[in-house]
Scaffold this motif. Structure first.
Motif, PDB file in Angstrom:
ATOM      1  N   PRO A   1      23.513  31.007   2.708  1.00 28.65           N
ATOM      2  CA  PRO A   1      23.502  29.602   2.844  1.00 28.65           C
ATOM      3  C   PRO A   1      22.299  28.802   3.211  1.00 28.65           C
ATOM      4  N   ILE A   2      21.622  28.167   2.589  1.00 29.18           N
ATOM      5  CA  ILE A   2      20.448  27.467   2.428  1.00 29.18           C
ATOM      6  C   ILE A   2      20.852  25.833   2.710  1.00 29.18           C
ATOM      7  N   THR A   3      20.317  25.244   3.687  1.00 28.07           N
ATOM      8  CA  THR A   3      20.555  23.969   4.141  1.00 28.07           C
ATOM      9  C   THR A   3      19.335  23.072   3.673  1.00 28.07           C
ATOM     10  N   ILE A   4      19.798  22.081   2.870  1.00 26.20           N
ATOM     11  CA  ILE A   4      19.020  20.956   2.490  1.00 26.20           C
ATOM     12  C   ILE A   4      18.865  19.670   3.280  1.00 26.20           C
ATOM     13  N   LEU A   5      17.903  19.429   4.231  1.00 25.08           N
ATOM     14  CA  LEU A   5      17.903  18.307   5.072  1.00 25.08           C
ATOM     15  C   LEU A   5      17.069  17.144   4.394  1.00 25.08           C
ATOM     16  N   GLN A   6      17.877  16.058   4.187  1.00 26.38           N
ATOM     17  CA  GLN A   6      17.052  14.945   3.872  1.00 26.38           C
ATOM     18  C   GLN A   6      16.624  13.901   5.034  1.00 26.38           C
ATOM     19  N   ASP A   7      15.292  13.930   4.966  1.00 25.03           N
ATOM     20  CA  ASP A   7      14.542  12.921   6.237  1.00 25.03           C
ATOM     21  C   ASP A   7      14.448  11.747   5.838  1.00 25.03           C
ATOM     22  N   LEU A   8      15.151  10.569   6.101  1.00 19.12           N
ATOM     23  CA  LEU A   8      14.860   9.241   5.454  1.00 19.12           C
ATOM     24  C   LEU A   8      13.763   8.541   6.392  1.00 19.12           C
ATOM     25  N   SER A   9      12.963   7.752   5.575  1.00 22.18           N
ATOM     26  CA  SER A   9      11.818   7.114   6.345  1.00 22.18           C
ATOM     27  C   SER A   9      12.013   6.285   7.122  1.00 22.18           C
ATOM     28  N   GLY A  10      13.053   5.434   7.197  1.00 22.58           N
ATOM     29  CA  GLY A  10      13.422   4.507   8.384  1.00 22.58           C
ATOM     30  C   GLY A  10      12.257   3.486   8.378  1.00 22.58           C
ATOM     31  N   PRO A  11      12.195   2.450   9.361  1.00 22.59           N
ATOM     32  CA  PRO A  11      11.412   1.189   9.226  1.00 22.59           C
ATOM     33  C   PRO A  11      10.053   1.541   9.757  1.00 22.59           C
ATOM     34  N   LYS A  12       9.481   2.218   9.136  1.00 21.68           N
ATOM     35  CA  LYS A  12       7.836   2.598   9.479  1.00 21.68           C
ATOM     36  C   LYS A  12       7.141   1.480   9.611  1.00 21.68           C
ATOM     37  N   MET A  13       6.498   0.907  10.587  1.00 22.35           N
ATOM     38  CA  MET A  13       5.653  -0.087  10.569  1.00 22.35           C
ATOM     39  C   MET A  13       4.084   0.288  10.209  1.00 22.35           C
ATOM     40  N   ARG A  14       3.785  -0.364   9.116  1.00 21.08           N
ATOM     41  CA  ARG A  14       2.283  -0.096   8.813  1.00 21.08           C
ATOM     42  C   ARG A  14       1.609  -1.276   8.616  1.00 21.08           C
ATOM     43  N   ILE A  15       0.258  -1.650   8.853  1.00 21.98           N
ATOM     44  CA  ILE A  15      -0.493  -2.591   8.384  1.00 21.98           C
ATOM     45  C   ILE A  15      -0.656  -2.500   7.004  1.00 21.98           C
ATOM     46  N   GLY A  16      -1.310  -3.799   6.383  1.00 21.69           N
ATOM     47  CA  GLY A  16      -1.554  -3.809   5.164  1.00 21.69           C
ATOM     48  C   GLY A  16      -2.906  -3.090   4.666  1.00 21.69           C
ATOM     49  N   GLN A  17      -3.311  -3.734   3.689  1.00 22.96           N
ATOM     50  CA  GLN A  17      -4.654  -3.434   3.026  1.00 22.96           C
ATOM     51  C   GLN A  17      -5.663  -4.191   3.456  1.00 22.96           C
ATOM     52  N   LEU A  18      -6.911  -3.467   4.396  1.00 20.07           N
ATOM     53  CA  LEU A  18      -7.945  -4.012   4.713  1.00 20.07           C
ATOM     54  C   LEU A  18      -9.056  -4.471   3.516  1.00 20.07           C
ATOM     55  N   SER A  19      -9.664  -5.566   4.016  1.00 21.29           N
ATOM     56  CA  SER A  19     -10.368  -6.021   3.112  1.00 21.29           C
ATOM     57  C   SER A  19     -11.824  -5.203   2.859  1.00 21.29           C
ATOM     58  N   GLU A  20     -12.033  -4.226   3.797  1.00 16.60           N
ATOM     59  CA  GLU A  20     -12.967  -3.344   3.361  1.00 16.60           C
ATOM     60  C   GLU A  20     -12.334  -1.927   3.680  1.00 16.60           C
ATOM     61  N   ASP A  21     -13.157  -0.894   3.140  1.00 16.48           N
ATOM     62  CA  ASP A  21     -12.482   0.301   3.260  1.00 16.48           C
ATOM     63  C   ASP A  21     -12.139   0.879   4.775  1.00 16.48           C
ATOM     64  N   SER A  22     -13.029   0.541   5.734  1.00 14.27           N
ATOM     65  CA  SER A  22     -12.510   0.888   7.016  1.00 14.27           C
ATOM     66  C   SER A  22     -13.301  -0.043   7.933  1.00 14.27           C
ATOM     67  N   TYR A  23     -12.903  -0.309   9.099  1.00 11.39           N
ATOM     68  CA  TYR A  23     -13.629  -1.024  10.189  1.00 11.39           C
ATOM     69  C   TYR A  23     -13.909  -0.019  11.104  1.00 11.39           C
ATOM     70  N   THR A  24     -15.398  -0.136  11.504  1.00 13.46           N
ATOM     71  CA  THR A  24     -15.916   0.658  12.531  1.00 13.46           C
ATOM     72  C   THR A  24     -15.935  -0.218  13.964  1.00 13.46           C
ATOM     73  N   LEU A  25     -15.032   0.215  14.888  1.00 13.38           N
ATOM     74  CA  LEU A  25     -14.693  -0.630  15.899  1.00 13.38           C
ATOM     75  C   LEU A  25     -15.474   0.036  17.211  1.00 13.38           C
ATOM     76  N   LYS A  26     -15.812  -0.948  18.168  1.00 15.68           N
ATOM     77  CA  LYS A  26     -16.087  -0.553  19.540  1.00 15.68           C
ATOM     78  C   LYS A  26     -15.207  -1.267  20.473  1.00 15.68           C
ATOM     79  N   LYS A  27     -15.178  -0.672  21.799  1.00 14.65           N
ATOM     80  CA  LYS A  27     -14.271  -1.097  22.751  1.00 14.65           C
ATOM     81  C   LYS A  27     -14.889  -2.660  23.045  1.00 14.65           C
ATOM     82  N   HIS A  28     -13.756  -3.395  22.929  1.00 16.33           N
ATOM     83  CA  HIS A  28     -13.540  -4.659  23.336  1.00 16.33           C
ATOM     84  C   HIS A  28     -13.927  -5.842  22.151  1.00 16.33           C
ATOM     85  N   ASP A  29     -14.195  -5.010  20.883  1.00 16.80           N
ATOM     86  CA  ASP A  29     -14.110  -5.774  19.694  1.00 16.80           C
ATOM     87  C   ASP A  29     -12.784  -6.591  19.559  1.00 16.80           C
TER      88      ASP A  29
END
Length: 470
Positions: A59-87
């Motif tokens: 017997p082989i078990t197939i487990l379906q893992d549902l994605s759920g309400p994963k909270m993600r930010i959207g598309q940034l205006s730049e490829d990435s933000y380089t951040l420093k503490k207190h920014d």
């Protein structure tokens, strides 16, 4: 090996050859991650796994893992933000980009934005970048202050440690995916971001409406789920300690003890438990694990987990089969030490009669040095209760139901076997299995549990424990 291994299927492992090698290495549960696709993506893979199940006659078990309400930010205006503490940055819905001349993080989940308050902690990039809410702005936006140096890219997950999230565990996508998965024949489903027992009931209703009865896995990824663990255990079938998001929601120093408490509660309740996330993560790119990972896997086994789950390691890693073999060897060594310790198998006060029958069977098997425990179990409950007592012996579960056989792949130390349906009496089925199985030799003692009805009556569950000599 008694500890079960779950392997996530992805580009590194979705071929017939790799799946075969994983089965030969000991995998009996394959996880399909619906966060990265829908039923159309997995239809051919499910058919292939069923072909291999027939080929390997196991017997082989197939487990379906549902994605759920994963909270993600959207598309940034730049490829990435380089951040420093207190920014300082602005977090807000689309359309609030210009409320303040600061880097903008789009986040279009109004149910979450409406709950934010000054002083709240927000964590982005899987826990790497913590922020603090400093000011409420116009158009539903907030100013936030970075608490660490780091980089931020688009589509990263967002968490609010310690704050209740008013989102259901099952999204509309999840409900559709579950119905589609049931149609294709999945054997278990995992719900992401479960917070309360009510989350489980939504999935249960869909499953029953589809005419199916598959186990539900509650993934513990939020502080609320840990707080509500006892209530969730009452209604779910299996628990997963999903340490990735749980480690973001809760302070990391608390995670090891939290894992132990969750596993202990599951063992006590007789419910299988899975430990997941970054078990052997370095093996995505390396042929051997780190010493810390080896210890982590062993400690999960010593804690009492039923299953260990591999994610990126088998889905996209360079060494999926080697990873499973390493995990198997680590678990086997940990199990040897596990059995060297004095363990109390006694059910806690207030547990039901079936728990004490299982305890009696395991105690008897230990005292007479039985070769194995054999139970006849239509639903699988008897086998799970025996597993929860963690006997030295393997548990051979005899069941006429193939779905039950697949569900028992989640239970520690349980091997499911088909039965001779031409034999009507459950006890006789068990005795015939012992007599005909090459696993047992003349003189071996086996402890059998079965439902033995009154003459002319019907079996009503396990009511017999017997020492059988082959």
């Amino acid at each position: 090996m008694r500890t079960k291994i779950i392997a996530t299927i992805g580009p590194a492992s979705n071929s017939r050859q790799k799946l075969s090698e994983l089965i030969e290495a000991g995998v009996r549960i394959f996880r399909l991650n619906f966060s990265h696709g829908d039923a159309t993506m997995f239809e051919g893979l499910i058919a292939l796994i069923r072909e291999l199940e027939t080929e390997y006659e196991t017997p082989i078990t197939i487990l379906q893992d549902l994605s759920g309400p994963k909270m993600r930010i959207g598309q940034l205006s730049e490829d990435s933000y380089t951040l420093k503490k207190h920014d300082r940055l602005v977090l807000g819905p689309s359309g609030s980009e210009h409320v303040r001349q600061l880097p903008f993080i789009p986040f279009d989940v109004p149910e979450i934005m409406e709950t934010l308050e000054i002083g709240d902690k927000i964590v982005l990039a899987d826990g790497v970048l913590p922020f603090r809410v400093t000011e409420k702005l116009d158009l539903g936006a907030f100013e936030i202050e970075c608490r660490n140096d780091g980089f931020l890219t688009s589509r990263k997950g967002l968490a609010l440690p310690g704050k209740p999230i008013n989102l259901p565990a099952m999204t509309e996508k999840d409900q559709k995916d579950l119905r589609d998965g049931l149609r294709l024949g999945v054997d278990a489903c995992a719900l992401s971001f479960v917070q309360t027992a009510a989350d489980i009931e939504v999935a249960r209703k869909i499953i029953l409406e589809s005419g199916k009865n598959i186990p539900i896995i509650a993934k513990l990824e939020r502080q609320n789920s840990v707080t509500n663990l006892e209530a969730i255990l009452e209604v779910t079938d299996i628990i997963m300690v999903a340490r990735g998001d749980l480690g973001v929601e809760c302070p990391l120093p608390q995670l090891p003890a939290m894992q132990k408490r969750i596993i202990e509660a599951c063992n006590r309740a007789g419910k299988p438990v899975i430990v997941a996330t970054q078990m052997l993560l370095s093996m995505v790119n390396n042929p051997v694990p780190t010493r810390a990972e080896t210890t982590d896997v062993a400690n999960a086994v010593l804690d009492g987990t039923d299953c260990l789950m591999l994610s990126e390691e088998t889905a996209m890693g360079n060494y999926p089969v080697q990873t499973v073999k390493y995990m198997t060897n680590i678990a086997q060594e940990a199990e040897k030490y596990y059995f060297e310790q004095e363990r109390d198998m006694t059910p806690s006060k207030g547990q039901a009669t079936p728990d004490f029958l299982a305890y009696s069977a395991c105690l008897m098997a230990e005292k007479v040095e039985a070769k194995a425990l054999v139970c006849h179990s239509n639903s699988g409950t008897s086998a799970r209760l025996l597993s929860a007592r963690r006997p030295n012996q393997l548990v051979h579960a005899l069941t006429p139901n193939e779905n039950v056989r697949r569900a028992l792949n989640f239970s520690w130390g349980v091997v499911s076997d088909p039965i001779d349906k031409s034999i009507e009496a459950h006890l006789q089925r068990a005795e015939t299995f012992v007599e005909t199985s090459p696993e047992f030799h003349a003189g071996d003692r086996v402890v059998i549990t079965a439902g033995q009805p009154k003459p002319g009556g019907q079996a009503r569950g396990t009511n017999l424990v017997k020492i059988y000599h082959k």
